[in-house]
Design an enzyme around this catalytic site. Structure first.
Site, mmCIF file in Angstrom:
data_model
loop_
_atom_site.group_PDB
_atom_site.id
_atom_site.type_symbol
_atom_site.label_atom_id
_atom_site.label_comp_id
_atom_site.label_asym_id
_atom_site.label_seq_id
_atom_site.Cartn_x
_atom_site.Cartn_y
_atom_site.Cartn_z
ATOM 1 N N ILE A 164 0.819 -1.210 0.000
ATOM 2 C CA ILE A 164 0.000 0.000 0.000
ATOM 3 C C ILE A 164 0.854 1.262 0.000
ATOM 4 O O ILE A 164 2.008 1.239 0.413
ATOM 5 C CB ILE A 164 -0.978 0.017 1.193
ATOM 6 N N TRP A 180 1.564 5.653 0.653
ATOM 7 C CA TRP A 180 1.637 6.523 1.816
ATOM 8 C C TRP A 180 0.579 7.620 1.823
ATOM 9 O O TRP A 180 0.429 8.337 2.810
ATOM 10 C CB TRP A 180 3.021 7.166 1.918
ATOM 11 N N LYS A 196 2.616 -5.075 3.189
ATOM 12 C CA LYS A 196 3.815 -4.243 3.261
ATOM 13 C C LYS A 196 3.367 -2.790 3.192
ATOM 14 O O LYS A 196 3.017 -2.279 2.133
ATOM 15 C CB LYS A 196 4.760 -4.566 2.093
ATOM 16 N N PRO A 197 3.325 -2.083 4.344
ATOM 17 C CA PRO A 197 2.942 -0.666 4.304
ATOM 18 C C PRO A 197 4.068 0.176 3.720
ATOM 19 O O PRO A 197 5.225 -0.249 3.679
ATOM 20 C CB PRO A 197 2.701 -0.326 5.781
ATOM 21 N N PRO A 207 12.324 -2.098 -2.540
ATOM 22 C CA PRO A 207 13.268 -2.988 -3.219
ATOM 23 C C PRO A 207 13.658 -4.223 -2.410
ATOM 24 O O PRO A 207 14.216 -5.173 -2.973
ATOM 25 C CB PRO A 207 14.489 -2.087 -3.453
ATOM 26 N N GLU A 227 -3.567 -0.660 -8.831
ATOM 27 C CA GLU A 227 -4.219 0.648 -8.895
ATOM 28 C C GLU A 227 -3.104 1.669 -8.939
ATOM 29 O O GLU A 227 -2.391 1.873 -7.957
ATOM 30 C CB GLU A 227 -5.142 0.844 -7.690
ATOM 31 N N GLY A 237 -1.161 5.220 -11.312
ATOM 32 C CA GLY A 237 -1.203 6.674 -11.403
ATOM 33 C C GLY A 237 -2.328 7.207 -12.267
ATOM 34 O O GLY A 237 -3.076 6.462 -12.900
ATOM 35 N N CYS A 289 -4.131 9.932 -6.457
ATOM 36 C CA CYS A 289 -3.907 9.365 -7.787
ATOM 37 C C CYS A 289 -4.937 9.828 -8.809
ATOM 38 O O CYS A 289 -4.639 9.922 -9.998
ATOM 39 C CB CYS A 289 -3.897 7.833 -7.709
ATOM 40 N N LYS A 326 10.526 16.683 -6.251
ATOM 41 C CA LYS A 326 9.896 16.320 -7.525
ATOM 42 C C LYS A 326 8.841 17.352 -7.927
ATOM 43 O O LYS A 326 8.776 17.789 -9.088
ATOM 44 C CB LYS A 326 9.254 14.945 -7.419
ATOM 45 N N GLU A 337 2.403 12.985 -13.846
ATOM 46 C CA GLU A 337 1.708 13.031 -12.570
ATOM 47 C C GLU A 337 2.569 13.789 -11.569
ATOM 48 O O GLU A 337 3.658 13.350 -11.208
ATOM 49 C CB GLU A 337 1.419 11.614 -12.073
#
Length: 481
Positions: free
Chosen positions: A152, A154, A178-179, A212, A253, A255, A287, A337, A384
């Protein structure tokens, strides 16, 4: 300061240190200071969690023998516990994620609704009898797909957890979650509620860590039957590629670069409010955000003016303060970014109407930003941004707006503001996106399926369709001769 109660890996209804001894910090984006050190799961920890989930899923286990209605009662109990602890969970989410506290509370309520919704489905998932040719009795059984790895993001940590857990548990799957490494705290607290609700050991496991290492190990593990991922299209492609080695079921699910068309017959002030909220909500870290707003040429200038006024009155600051509507971005990487894309918009000739800079205070705060006169070829029109940056485009005809709405690699959502039902239906019929919103934006419900066309993903979450992602169909045919 909100008390952090859980920082360890959750496996088999027990708390564990990482086998490597490694930890990672989770950072408060409002202050740029460390909240806590979290146990960093890697391949060995993921494999251990998967083993627990496999054992819990075995034929004859407590979970597999449990009545479907009992699974529903467990989900309802979990919802009740979240409801009981909603104030603490909302404060923990705000601390770790940076979203304003009222928005965090809305997220908690959305998670509660999802758990209750799927609790009701648990004993209503059934097959069919089939009048097959010959002297046979044929029927289908709907069975859980098995061990599910769930990864999932953030931006909506607890909502995304609920969207993943609720249908998986309703159908009888076991899960390893895995959060996101940026926001592990509410997921880990949910582990304590799993125990309190009475779920058998191994049904739910939580392994915090980096993508990773922990995420990749979950995707690569041959004992995992399905991967459910919400996040960037770039990572989604990598997951899809790696999961193909073991032919896992995959739902993604990803971008978006969602268009919102404002027609000439809709109130300009109301349209500007809807468009701003659709773009800026959750610090723009959504998103399906309405980042491409197409405005009819006859009302364009007034719309630009109104959009600037709305952006300028947004209160940006500490997410625990009542007046705040915009908190910080999630981390330094995301902040850089966003700022880099804002600079590209300036350089490529878009008109900066308001904002455009990082705020001069501690924390990852960016000014609400509005660009006008954006061209479809610009980076800010195609990429995005995932930040509080609104892009305004001018159009002449609905056909033109439809064509430009579809001119993207994404297809997660789209919207139109109009008082003409024929315009609304034409737009909904013509635009390739998983959700089309008319006279509103981001009007989502746990009853309605959500997911994307094109590079916005594969599969659907929520609604009855969300169950299908966690089910296998088995055909049984009995020869009556």
């Amino acid at each position: 300061m909100v008390q952090v109660k859980y920082t360890k890996i959750f496996i088999n209804n027990e708390w564990h240190d990482s086998l490597s001894g490694k930890t990672f910090p989770t950072i408060n984006p409002s202050t740029e200071e460390k909240i806590a050190d979290i146990q960093a799961g890697e391949k060995a920890d993921v494999d251990k969690a998967v083993e627990a989930a496999v054992k819990a899923f075995k034929i004859g286990s407590e979970w597999r023998k449990m009545d479907a209605s009992a699974r529903g009662r467990l989900l309802n109990k979990l919802a009740e516990l979240v409801e009981r602890d909603q104030k603490y969970l909302a404060e923990l989410e705000t601390l770790d994620n940076g979203k304003p506290l009222p928005m965090a509370m809305n997220d908690i309520h959305a998670a509660i609704r999802a758990f209750k919704y799927y609790a009701g489905w648990a004993d209503k998932i059934h097959g069919k009898t089939i009048p097959a040719d010959g002297n046979v009795c044929s029927f289908t059984k709907i069975e859980p797909v098995g061990v599910c790895g769930q990864i999932i993001p953030w931006n909506f940590p607890l909502v995304m957890l609920a969207w993943k857990w609720a249908p998986a548990l309703a159908t009888g799957c076991t899960v390893v979650l895995k959060p996101a490494e940026q926001t592990p705290l509410t997921a880990l607290y949910m582990g304590s509620l799993i125990i309190e609700a009475g779920f058998p050991p191994g049904v739910v496991n939580i392994v915090p860590g980096y993508g990773p290492t922990a995420g990749a190990a979950l995707v690569d593990n041959p004992l995992v039957d399905k991967i459910a991922f919400t996040g960037s299209t770039e990572v989604g492609k990598l997951i899809s590629k790696n999961a193909s080695a073991t032919l896992k079921r995959v739902s993604l699910e990803l971008g978006g670069k969602s268009p919102l068309v404002v027609t000439e017959n809709f109130d300009v002030t109301m349209a500007a409010e809807i468009a701003s909220a659709g773009c800026m909500v959750n610090q723009g870290q959504t998103c399906c955000a309405a980042t491409r707003t197409f405005v009819h040429e006859s009302i364009y200038d007034e719309f630009v003016k109104q959009s600037a006024i709305i952006a300028q009155r947004r209160v940006v600051g500490c997410p625990f303060e009542a007046a705040t509507v915009q908190g910080p971005q999630i981390d330094a990487t995301q902040t850089e970014k966003i700022l880099e894309l804002i600079e590209s918009g300036k350089k490529q000739g878009a008109r900066l109407v308001t904002g455009g800079s990082r705020m001069k205070q501690k924390g990852y705060f960016i000014e609400p930003t509005v660009f006008a006169d954006v061209d479809d070829s610009m980076r800010i029109a195609k990429e995005e941004i995932f930040g509080p940056v609104q892009q305004l485009f001018k159009y002449k005809t609905l056909d033109e707006a439809i064509e430009r709405s579809n001119a993207t690699e994404y297809g997660l959502a789209a919207g139109i503001l109009t008082n003409d039902i024929n315009q609304a239906l034409k737009y909904a019929d013509s635009v390739r996106a998983g959700s089309i919103w008319v006279n509103g934006f981001m009007t989502m419900s746990c009853n309605t399926p959500f997911g994307g066309f094109k590079q916005s993903g594969i599969g659907r979450e929520m609604g009855e369709e969300g169950l299908h992602e966690y089910c296998e169909i088995k055909t049984v045919t009995i020869n009556m001769n």
